[in-house]
Design an enzyme around this catalytic site. Structure first.
Site, PDB file in Angstrom:
ATOM      1  N   HIS A 299       7.262  -9.049  -1.375  1.00 32.75           N
ATOM      2  CA  HIS A 299       5.904  -8.967  -1.923  1.00 32.75           C
ATOM      3  C   HIS A 299       4.823  -9.141  -0.859  1.00 32.75           C
ATOM      4  O   HIS A 299       3.643  -8.897  -1.117  1.00 32.75           O
ATOM      5  CB  HIS A 299       5.724 -10.022  -3.025  1.00 32.75           C
ATOM      6  CG  HIS A 299       4.824  -9.582  -4.133  1.00 32.75           C
ATOM      7  ND1 HIS A 299       3.996  -8.487  -4.048  1.00 32.75           N
ATOM      8  CD2 HIS A 299       4.625 -10.101  -5.374  1.00 32.75           C
ATOM      9  CE1 HIS A 299       3.329  -8.342  -5.170  1.00 32.75           C
ATOM     10  NE2 HIS A 299       3.683  -9.313  -6.000  1.00 32.75           N
TER      11      HIS A 299
ATOM     12  N   ASP B 296       3.250  -3.999  -2.533  1.00 37.40           N
ATOM     13  CA  ASP B 296       2.499  -4.437  -3.708  1.00 37.40           C
ATOM     14  C   ASP B 296       3.284  -4.140  -4.980  1.00 37.40           C
ATOM     15  O   ASP B 296       4.087  -3.197  -5.036  1.00 37.40           O
ATOM     16  CB  ASP B 296       1.146  -3.729  -3.763  1.00 37.40           C
ATOM     17  CG  ASP B 296       0.231  -4.136  -2.614  1.00 37.40           C
ATOM     18  OD1 ASP B 296       0.403  -5.254  -2.091  1.00 37.40           O
ATOM     19  OD2 ASP B 296      -0.624  -3.327  -2.227  1.00 37.40           O
TER      20      ASP B 296
END
Length: 415
Positions: free
Chosen positions: A382, A386
């Site tokens: 992450h 995204d």
């Protein structure tokens, strides 16, 4: 007495130490030059170390699980009673890199059959403790590898089986099953897996995304292609079809075909797709690499995946075949369950998992019908992918798999 001190060799690529996995000799043994004496493991690969000279072993340094620094004494030989011994070079050449984290070598005893006796260090230890010659035990594992069940098979081809089984269970008979415990030292490939998994989970903020995919049409295509395939072609599973679709999808999502160089703080984006194929083996999880998957046909992918998996399971994969992936695909096959949360194979930033495909009732065009459904379970780093991009990538993969003809249509180039 003429002594020769053999030091831990430099195994290359900046290695400063190596872990002892298994000794194949002990003080008092007489060994011949080039005979396997010890298996060691670096963070890169396993290495089988042969004897640099012929002689009698005076001492060894380190027990399984211990780490020995490069240049430190590893084993001391007495060469005084050995005729015609060639002087070993002062700087030992690095031994050949083994094909997988744990590679079995020659049995210390004189074999009753020709060729390599394949067995794990634990099974070799059981055999030594029971006084059994492994060359008399028929191996039922991959490539004739001796597994624990071979020792415990009643009435098998080896008369040694009952003896080993008795030795293995003798302690339990005296101690009582209720209080029985055993300690297993975490070494070799298991240590390496534990360290890498811990590092990945600790350092990477995983973003998990699971999507349901209707693979009814994909299954129909797979069956049709298998019926009409060439006689010498590998039968298709879902895996090569998914890999082929993934190479198409990554053209639009290059941020997922990336390696993170933490030391430099740089994301290295790859144009070529080098797919890691997570493979369960008797020695633990290995990830052989399917290089330049984007340039291979479906049948080439199927053949390459089958070959790499077989080489990994039989400990024949080279180091080059086990490193360098840019994204990993993992499948639990028939044990795939409903969903999973695969751990990213660092320094990659994405991993795709295939779950079990099953027939389920679903609503389609306002009616309840039976369709074959398979979930894709994915994880992304992450920090660099995204959530929107991760979901969009899996949705694009879903679209191709649900309309498999589109997998084979080249992407239209923008004007």
């Amino acid at each position: 007495m003429s002594q020769f001190i053999f030091k831990m060799p430099d195994l290359g690529e900046g290695t400063v130490e190596a872990e002892i996995v298994a000794w194949h000799t002990k003080p008092g043994d007489t060994v011949s030059e080039d005979q396997l004496i010890v298996e060691v493991m670096t963070d890169k690969a396993a290495v089988e170390v042969p004897a640099p000279v012929s002689g009698r072993v005076l001492s060894i340094n380190g027990a399984p699980g211990d780490k020995v620094a490069v240049g430190s004494p590893l084993i001391v030989f007495d060469m005084g009673d050995v005729p015609d011994v060639a002087t070993a070079p002062a700087a030992a050449t690095a031994p050949a890199v083994a094909s997988a984290p744990v590679i079995a070598g020659e049995s210390a005893a004189v074999p009753a059959r020709s060729g390599r006796v394949m067995a794990s260090p634990a099974n070799r230890r059981r055999a030594r403790e029971a006084g059994i010659d492994l060359s008399t035990v028929a191996g039922s594992g991959p490539g004739g590898r001796i597994v624990r069940s071979d020792f415990e098979t009643e009435g098998g081809s080896s008369s040694a089986g009952a003896d080993i089984a008795g030795a293995a269970h003798a302690g339990a008979a005296h101690a009582g099953a209720a209080d029985e415990t055993s300690e297993i030292k975490v070494i070799g490939v298991r240590r390496l897996i534990a360290e890498r998994m811990s590092d990945a989970k600790r350092n990477i903020p995983h973003f998990a995304y699971v999507e349901e995919v209707d693979v009814t049409e994909l299954e129909s295509l797979r069956q049709h292609l298998n019926v009409s395939k060439a006689a010498d072609a590998v039968s298709l599973s879902y895996l090569p079809l998914v890999v082929l679709a993934l190479t198409r999808v990554l053209e639009s999502f290059p941020q997922c075909n990336v390696l993170y160089d933490a030391a430099r703080g740089v994301l290295v984006r790859h144009r070529a797709v080098h797919v890691g194929i997570a493979t369960q083996t008797p020695d633990g999880l290995k990830v052989p690499v399917l290089r330049n998957a984007q340039s291979l046909s479906l049948w080439d992918l199927a053949a390459a995946i089958s070959r790499l998996a077989a080489r990994a399971r039989s400990n024949k994969a080279t180091r080059e075949e086990l490193v360098g992936s840019t994204i990993t695909v993992t499948s639990l096959g028939k044990l795939g369950g409903i969903a999973s949360t695969p751990i990213i194979n660092a320094p990659e930033v994405a991993i795709i998992g295939l779950n079990k495909a099953i027939e389920r009732p679903v609503v389609r065009h306002g009616a309840v019908v039976v369709r074959r459904i398979m979930n894709l379970s994915s994880s992304f780093d992450h920090r660099f992918v995204d959530g929107y991009d991760a979901a969009a990538m899996i949705q694009a993969l879903k679209e191709l798999l649900e309309h498999p003809a589109t997998i084979f249509i080249p992407k239209a180039k923008s004007k």
